[in-house]
Design a protein around this motif. Structure first.
Motif, mmCIF file in Angstrom:
data_model
loop_
_atom_site.group_PDB
_atom_site.id
_atom_site.type_symbol
_atom_site.label_atom_id
_atom_site.label_comp_id
_atom_site.label_asym_id
_atom_site.label_seq_id
_atom_site.Cartn_x
_atom_site.Cartn_y
_atom_site.Cartn_z
ATOM 1 N N ALA A 312 23.197 12.056 40.363
ATOM 2 C CA ALA A 312 23.405 11.227 41.557
ATOM 3 C C ALA A 312 24.885 11.278 41.904
ATOM 4 O O ALA A 312 25.735 11.082 41.024
ATOM 5 C CB ALA A 312 22.964 9.788 41.309
ATOM 6 N N GLU A 314 28.533 10.373 44.077
ATOM 7 C CA GLU A 314 29.275 9.135 44.316
ATOM 8 C C GLU A 314 28.854 8.468 45.626
ATOM 9 O O GLU A 314 28.827 7.241 45.727
ATOM 10 C CB GLU A 314 30.786 9.422 44.346
ATOM 11 N N SER A 317 25.902 6.391 45.035
ATOM 12 C CA SER A 317 26.301 5.200 44.279
ATOM 13 C C SER A 317 26.912 4.147 45.195
ATOM 14 O O SER A 317 26.603 2.957 45.089
ATOM 15 C CB SER A 317 27.292 5.600 43.186
ATOM 16 N N ARG A 322 25.530 0.662 43.349
ATOM 17 C CA ARG A 322 25.221 0.736 41.920
ATOM 18 C C ARG A 322 26.024 1.863 41.293
ATOM 19 O O ARG A 322 26.212 2.914 41.922
ATOM 20 C CB ARG A 322 23.724 0.989 41.689
ATOM 21 N N PRO A 323 26.492 1.691 40.054
ATOM 22 C CA PRO A 323 27.199 2.786 39.383
ATOM 23 C C PRO A 323 26.254 3.943 39.099
ATOM 24 O O PRO A 323 25.037 3.741 38.940
ATOM 25 C CB PRO A 323 27.706 2.141 38.089
ATOM 26 N N PRO A 324 26.764 5.180 39.019
ATOM 27 C CA PRO A 324 25.886 6.350 38.803
ATOM 28 C C PRO A 324 25.054 6.248 37.538
ATOM 29 O O PRO A 324 23.916 6.730 37.506
ATOM 30 C CB PRO A 324 26.874 7.526 38.744
ATOM 31 N N GLU A 325 25.601 5.614 36.476
ATOM 32 C CA GLU A 325 24.837 5.541 35.228
ATOM 33 C C GLU A 325 23.579 4.695 35.358
ATOM 34 O O GLU A 325 22.634 4.855 34.570
ATOM 35 C CB GLU A 325 25.714 4.990 34.105
ATOM 36 N N GLU A 326 23.529 3.791 36.357
ATOM 37 C CA GLU A 326 22.304 3.020 36.576
ATOM 38 C C GLU A 326 21.231 3.827 37.304
ATOM 39 O O GLU A 326 20.060 3.462 37.281
ATOM 40 C CB GLU A 326 22.613 1.753 37.398
ATOM 41 N N LEU A 327 21.642 4.919 37.946
ATOM 42 C CA LEU A 327 20.690 5.725 38.703
ATOM 43 C C LEU A 327 20.140 6.885 37.891
ATOM 44 O O LEU A 327 18.978 7.255 38.051
ATOM 45 C CB LEU A 327 21.376 6.268 39.969
#
Length: 802
Positions: A312, A314, A317, A322-327
């Motif tokens: 995902a 930026e 995001s 939402r931060p990329p790590e949540e996606l």
């Protein structure tokens, strides 16, 4: 051309010095590589230079001129065919692709040189310069020599035609020196142990491979040329691992070593270049995807209908908050939240079928705000296999949707504004009728007597009829002036046509007859305001297409029906000027108009098409210049043809209470005259308290006053009806159930949402007297029923029942 002939002759003399068959056939023939490179780089028009050089070189061996001419023709034909083949197959002269190396080695080298290797020996045989028994060997040696020239000489000439210094010059010099020293040590010294010498020759392959990997095709070509030169020189002198005392045989065996080394180096260099370009493209793609302004995610297919996000960017995001790590590592479908079931079905169908899909999706951000996005979902298939990944791009169209909504609203206002004069006339007629009847009633009452009362009653009834006509006109206008009405409900097009017709009838009557033709039509799922705007715009368009002056000659017809596929159909037919073929191609373009400046925005038909498409339908047009036009709206029938239960409204009750119960009523309306009118209407039957501010109503309740019914206007300054409802829910929750709201039109999104969610009765202004009285009676009846259920205890506070 002459330079090419001279170079060819010089290099040919060098090759003839190593001839091993009849003094005319050599296993080392660099002129073929020189000629092929010249034709590839400079074009086929240089072929006479090759012919001249080959003729002079062959004639110098003492053969008859006819034989020299035949040999020169064969050599020229082979190189011309090789150059033509490389051009035909689009071979790159930089040899940076594996296919380029294959075309050079197999096409121009192995295949095309077969022409000269057959023509040359046959000419020597026929001219008496070659014995019959040596023909087969001569063909073989000739072909090997030409192939060596193509593989060893052509690549350096092709690649070094535009010389550039290598980026790693020091490393290049060191590698060239090491290769030269190693080649000289293998081929320029006689070794007492032949087996060791053969093994040592294999050390040159890593050097060629290193040159190919580090410096690409240029390095491979240079290394091959250097190794081949040293190897041929040493073998001719009887040195090196391939020397056995028979130079002719040794050179043939050596060519196998040279060919393998040249082909391996060029293929390895081409593969390395392709990998380097692929890595650069991948890095560029990754950098582009990360930096692109549109949100992008890549999801891996784990099973039927199951996806897992692996990337995902930026922008996505930021779009979702939402931060990329949540996606990443999540099911991407979860990011869409709850959507329209039909949209979910389309998404699932696209996933299962592995097809592309472009849809508009409302995506919830982490902070709860909704963002409108256009999603393009594209499948990625493995080579010759199933879909392995999906790539989705999200384009934020929130601003675009807002702009479209403003344009739709502007065009709606423009359409109604076009009819303003006619609508004003339609209102003025009953308004004048209303005023005259009220004046007549006033005079009759001032005269007194039974006759005066009868005349006054008759005039008041006439005034009520005029007021009713004005109410109907205002109601029709409200259908087309609602802001942001996007809620989908079941819409009956037969019920939607008459308001549009009534609005335009006065403006149209001076141009054409207006004919309504209603047929059976299925209900559609859509926005009543938006579809009404389409009908009104099409009617305005038809009206403007008809010239003024003779309404008996022209007609505008509105026809509803069901088409063959079951869709709802509305035709707007006019007998106006029609549309030319040139204009027809552009009528749906935004801002395109054929009307004079100030008479059209050019948005009407474009917005109509947009609204119809949003409803899943089609807007078609047929026209013949001078004979009129037919605009057809086709809309899909609603999946379920059932009536939507209307909001309960008291109807048809007389203007006197149906029960003898007297209640305590609070009237809250910021319009003093309207509030006073309601008080005068209700006061003979109920105890009425009136206020024009919501804050005063709150103060009365906070002081302990209680009311059986609260008639409250929705649109008020400071404390409006919705705010009053919420605050009463804290101060006196039992009173919220006794509120009856009166709305002059929901002008804000908050008000519309409140009307849709509140369980209380909502009356539309202007409220008919009998409806208002019936609504109060209904509220009192409900209160009485609740009191009976709760028991006989009735508390008193401030003299009011509650």
């Amino acid at each position: 051309m002459l330079v090419l002939a001279g170079v060819y002759l010089a290099v040919a003399r060098l090759g003839l010095s190593l001839s091993t068959v009849g003094g005319n056939v050599s296993p080392v023939w660099p002129p073929t590589g020189v000629a092929l490179a010249a034709l590839i780089l400079r074009g086929p028009l240089l072929w006479p230079g090759i012919f001249i050089g080959a003729f002079l070189a062959t004639a110098s061996t003492g053969v008859p001129l006819s034989v020299a001419l035949g040999v020169a023709a064969g050599n020229t034909l082979a190189t011309v065919l090789g150059a033509a083949l490389t051009r035909r197959l689009r071979m790159g002269s930089d040899l940076s692709r594996i296919r380029d190396v294959v075309v050079l080695c197999v096409g121009a080298g192995a295949v095309c040189t077969g022409v000269s290797s057959l023509v040359g020996p046959l000419c020597l045989l026929l001219g008496g310069a070659l014995p019959w028994e040596l023909l087969g060997r001569a063909v073989w040696v000739w072909w090997v020599g030409d192939l060596m020239g193509v593989l060893v000489v052509a690549p350096p000439l092709l690649l070094l035609s535009r010389p550039t210094w290598p980026h790693r010059l020091g490393e290049a010099v060191a590698l060239a020196g090491l290769t030269t020293v190693l080649g000289a040590s293998v081929f320029l010294f006689r070794n007492a142990q032949p087996g060791f010498a053969h093994a040592a020759s294999f050390l040159l392959f890593p050097m060629s491979a290193m040159a190919a990997l580090r410096f690409g095709p240029r390095g491979a070509a240079a290394a091959t040329l250097a190794i081949s030169t040293v190897a041929i020189f040493g073998t001719v002198r009887g040195q090196g691992p391939f020397s056995s005392g028979n130079v002719a045989q040794d050179l043939l065996v050596l060519q196998l070593f040279v060919v393998v080394n040249a082909v391996t180096g060029q293929l390895l260099a081409a593969a390395s270049e392709e990998r380097r370009r692929a890595v650069e493209k991948l890095q560029l793609l990754a950098t582009t995807v990360r930096g692109v302004h549109e949100g992008v995610f890549i999801a891996e297919v784990e099973g039927p209908g199951r996806l897992r996000t692996v990337f995902a960017n930026e922008a996505l995001s930021l779009l979702l908050g939402r931060p990329p790590e949540e996606l990443v590592e999540q099911d991407p479908c979860k990011m869409y939240g709850e959507q329209d079931p039909r949209l979910c079905q389309r998404l699932n169908a696209a996933l299962l079928a592995g097809e592309s899909l472009c849809v508009e999706v409302t995506v919830p951000r982490k902070d709860g705000r909704l963002v409108s996005t256009e999603v393009l979902l594209s499948p990625v298939r493995a080579t010759g296999g199933d879909v392995s990944h999906f790539v989705a791009t999200h384009r934020d169209i929130t601003a675009t949707k807002e702009l479209q909504a403003r344009l739709v609203a502007a065009e709606r206002v423009a359409a109604v504004g076009t009819l303003a004069a006619g609508v004003g006339h339609e209102i003025n007629n009953p308004l004048a009728y209303l005023v005259l009847n009220l004046e007549a009633a006033t005079r009759a009452l001032s005269e007194g007597g039974m006759l005066g009362q009868r005349d006054a009653q008759s005039s008041v009834r006439g005034a009520l009829e005029g007021a009713e006509r004005i109410r109907l006109i205002v109601r029709d206008l409200q259908v087309f002036s609602r802001q942001g009405d996007q809620d989908r409900t079941l819409v009956d097009l037969n019920a939607l046509v008459p308001p549009a017709v009534r609005i335009i009838s006065h403006a149209l009557r001076h141009r054409a007859r207006l004919v309504e033709e209603f047929g059976p039509v299925p209900k559609v799922l859509g926005s009543e305001a938006r579809l009404g705007q389409v009908l009104l715009n099409l009617l305005v368009n038809a009206m403007q297409a008809v010239p003024e002056g003779n309404p008996t000659l022209h007609e505008v017809r509105v026809r509803t029906s069901t088409d063959a596929s079951g869709r709802a159909r509305v035709d707007v037919v006019d007998t106006g000027m029609g549309i030319s073929a040139q204009v027809m191609a552009r009528i749906f373009e935004p801002f395109f108009t054929t009307k004079p400046t100030g008479e059209g925005t050019g948005l009407g038909l474009a917005i109509c098409q947009q609204i119809v498409r949003t409803h899943g339908g089609e807007l078609e047009v047929r026209s013949e210049e001078g004979k009129g036009s037919v605009f057809t709206v086709l809309l899909p029938a609603a999946p379920v043809q059932m009536e939507v239960p209307p909001r309960p409204v008291a109807r048809g009750k007389p203007a006197v209470p149906s029960t003898g119960r007297r209640g305590r009523v609070l009237v809250v309306d910021d319009e003093p005259r309207l509030a006073q009118s309601m008080r005068l209407l209700l006061e003979p039957y109920h105890d009425v308290v009136m206020t024009t501010r919501g804050s005063e109503a709150l103060a009365l309740v906070s002081a302990g006053h209680r009311y059986d019914v609260i008639l409250c206007d929705l649109q008020m300054p400071e404390v409006d009806g919705a705010t009053l409802y919420r605050r009463l829910g804290v101060v006196a929750p039992e009173l919220t159930r006794r509120m009856v709201f009166i709305s002059g039109g929901a002008y804000t999104a908050e008000t519309r949402d409140f009307i849709e969610t509140v369980p209380n009765l909502v009356l539309e202004k202007p409220v008919r007297p009998e409806v208002l009285m019936a609504s109060v009676d209904a509220a009192l009846d409900t209160l009485a029923a609740q009191d009976e259920e709760d028991g006989p205890v009735v508390a008193r506070a401030g003299g009011a029942r509650h």
